[in-house]
Design a protein around this motif. Structure first.
Motif, mmCIF file in Angstrom:
data_model
loop_
_atom_site.group_PDB
_atom_site.id
_atom_site.type_symbol
_atom_site.label_atom_id
_atom_site.label_comp_id
_atom_site.label_asym_id
_atom_site.label_seq_id
_atom_site.Cartn_x
_atom_site.Cartn_y
_atom_site.Cartn_z
ATOM 1 N N GLN A 173 57.285 48.482 32.591
ATOM 2 C CA GLN A 173 57.158 47.945 33.948
ATOM 3 C C GLN A 173 56.224 48.817 34.796
ATOM 4 O O GLN A 173 55.396 48.302 35.538
ATOM 5 N N ILE A 174 56.375 50.138 34.642
ATOM 6 C CA ILE A 174 55.490 51.042 35.399
ATOM 7 C C ILE A 174 54.046 50.853 34.933
ATOM 8 O O ILE A 174 53.117 50.803 35.745
ATOM 9 N N GLN A 175 53.847 50.724 33.604
ATOM 10 C CA GLN A 175 52.509 50.527 33.063
ATOM 11 C C GLN A 175 51.916 49.226 33.592
ATOM 12 O O GLN A 175 50.745 49.185 34.001
ATOM 13 N N ARG A 176 52.713 48.159 33.588
ATOM 14 C CA ARG A 176 52.218 46.867 34.106
ATOM 15 C C ARG A 176 51.871 46.965 35.585
ATOM 16 O O ARG A 176 50.849 46.449 36.026
ATOM 17 N N THR A 182 47.950 47.234 39.695
ATOM 18 C CA THR A 182 47.357 47.931 40.837
ATOM 19 C C THR A 182 45.932 48.356 40.511
ATOM 20 O O THR A 182 45.014 48.190 41.337
ATOM 21 N N LEU A 183 45.709 48.866 39.301
ATOM 22 C CA LEU A 183 44.387 49.321 38.884
ATOM 23 C C LEU A 183 43.418 48.136 38.831
ATOM 24 O O LEU A 183 42.284 48.229 39.325
ATOM 25 N N ASN A 184 43.877 47.027 38.236
ATOM 26 C CA ASN A 184 43.031 45.832 38.176
ATOM 27 C C ASN A 184 42.700 45.322 39.572
ATOM 28 O O ASN A 184 41.564 44.929 39.844
ATOM 29 N N ASN A 237 42.643 47.139 42.293
ATOM 30 C CA ASN A 237 41.697 48.089 42.896
ATOM 31 C C ASN A 237 40.308 47.939 42.278
ATOM 32 O O ASN A 237 39.286 48.006 42.994
ATOM 33 N N PHE A 238 40.242 47.739 40.947
ATOM 34 C CA PHE A 238 38.935 47.542 40.307
ATOM 35 C C PHE A 238 38.283 46.269 40.825
ATOM 36 O O PHE A 238 37.070 46.244 41.061
ATOM 37 N N SER A 239 39.088 45.222 40.989
ATOM 38 C CA SER A 239 38.536 43.954 41.496
ATOM 39 C C SER A 239 37.997 44.157 42.903
ATOM 40 O O SER A 239 36.890 43.683 43.223
ATOM 41 N N THR A 240 38.765 44.880 43.717
ATOM 42 C CA THR A 240 38.332 45.135 45.099
ATOM 43 C C THR A 240 37.063 45.984 45.079
ATOM 44 O O THR A 240 36.093 45.684 45.795
ATOM 45 N N MET A 241 37.077 47.044 44.226
ATOM 46 C CA MET A 241 35.896 47.905 44.130
ATOM 47 C C MET A 241 34.694 47.129 43.596
ATOM 48 O O MET A 241 33.564 47.287 44.062
ATOM 49 N N GLU A 242 34.940 46.279 42.598
ATOM 50 C CA GLU A 242 33.852 45.490 42.021
ATOM 51 C C GLU A 242 33.255 44.567 43.076
ATOM 52 O O GLU A 242 32.026 44.439 43.179
ATOM 53 N N GLY A 243 34.139 43.961 43.876
ATOM 54 C CA GLY A 243 33.649 43.081 44.950
ATOM 55 C C GLY A 243 32.809 43.860 45.940
ATOM 56 O O GLY A 243 31.728 43.408 46.354
ATOM 57 N N LYS A 244 33.266 45.051 46.313
ATOM 58 C CA LYS A 244 32.523 45.878 47.279
ATOM 59 C C LYS A 244 31.194 46.347 46.674
ATOM 60 O O LYS A 244 30.161 46.355 47.346
#
Length: 174
Positions: A119-122, A127-129, A131-138
Motif C-alpha cells: 500500500q505504501i509502495q502504491r 504520488t510519484l506519478n 508529481n511526474f505528470s505535473t512536472m512533465e506538464g510544467k
C-alpha cells in the motif's frame, strides 16, 4: 504341791490359751491377708487379661491403620504420578498451542507488513506519478514557451540577416 503344780498348769494353760488367742488373731489376720492377696491376684490376672486383650486390639488396629496408611500412600503416589503426567501433557499441549498461535500471529504480522508495504509502495508510486505528470506538464509548458521564443528568435535572426544582407547589398551597390 499338787495344787501348786495344778495351779502352774492352769496358769500355763491360761497363758497358752492367751497365746493361742493371739495366734488365732494373727492366723485370722494372715487368712484375711491371704484372701485379700488372692482377690488382688485375681484382679491383677483379670486386669492383665483385659490389658492383653486391649493390647491385642491396639496391635490389630495399628496393623490395620498401617495397612490403610500404606494403601493411602500408594494411592496418593499413584494420583500424584497421574497429576504429574497430566501436567506434563497439558504443558506440552499449551506449548504447542502457544507456538502455533505465535506462528499464526507471526504469519499474520508478516502478511500485514507486506500489505502495508504494498500500500505504501502504491501510494508512493501514485504520488510519484502524479508529481511526474505535473512536472512533465510544467516542463512541456516551458519547452513550448522556449520553442516559441526560439521560433521568434529564428524569425528575428532571419529578418535581421535579410536586413543585414540587404543593407550589405545596398551599401555595396552604392
Amino acid at each position: 504341791m499338787d495344787l501348786e503344780k495344778l495351779d502352774n498348769v492352769v496358769n500355763e494353760l491360761e497363758h497358752n490359751s492367751k497365746q493361742l488367742k493371739g495366734f488365732t488373731a494373727v492366723y485370722s489376720e494372715i487368712s484375711t491377708l491371704q484372701s485379700n492377696i488372692s482377690r488382688n491376684l485375681e484382679l491383677i490376672e483379670e486386669n492383665n487379661k483385659s490389658l492383653n486383650s486391649v493390647s491385642d486390639v491396639i496391635k490389630k488396629k495399628t496393623e490395620e491403620n498401617t495397612e490403610q496408611l500404606k494403601v493411602a500412600n500408594d494411592f496418593l503416589e499413584q494420583k500424584i504420578g497421574e497429576i504429574y503426567k497430566d501436567n506434563k501433557s497439558f504443558q506440552k499441549e499449551l506449548d504447542a498451542t502457544l507456538i502455533t498461535r505465535l506462528d499464526k500471529h507471526k504469519s499474520d504480522i508478516q502478511i500485514e507488513i507486506r500489505n502495508e508495504g504494498t500500500q505504501i509502495q502504491r501510494a508512493f508510486e501514485t504520488t510519484l506519478n502524479s508529481n511526474f505528470s505535473t512536472m512533465e506538464g510544467k516542463i512541456k509548458e516551458r519547452f513550448e514557451l522556449q520553442s516559441k521564443k526560439l521560433k521568434t528568435l529564428k524569425i528575428l535572426v532571419v529578418v535581421l540577416m535579410a536586413i543585414g544582407i540587404s543593407l550589405g547589398i545596398g551599401l555595396y551597390l552604392k
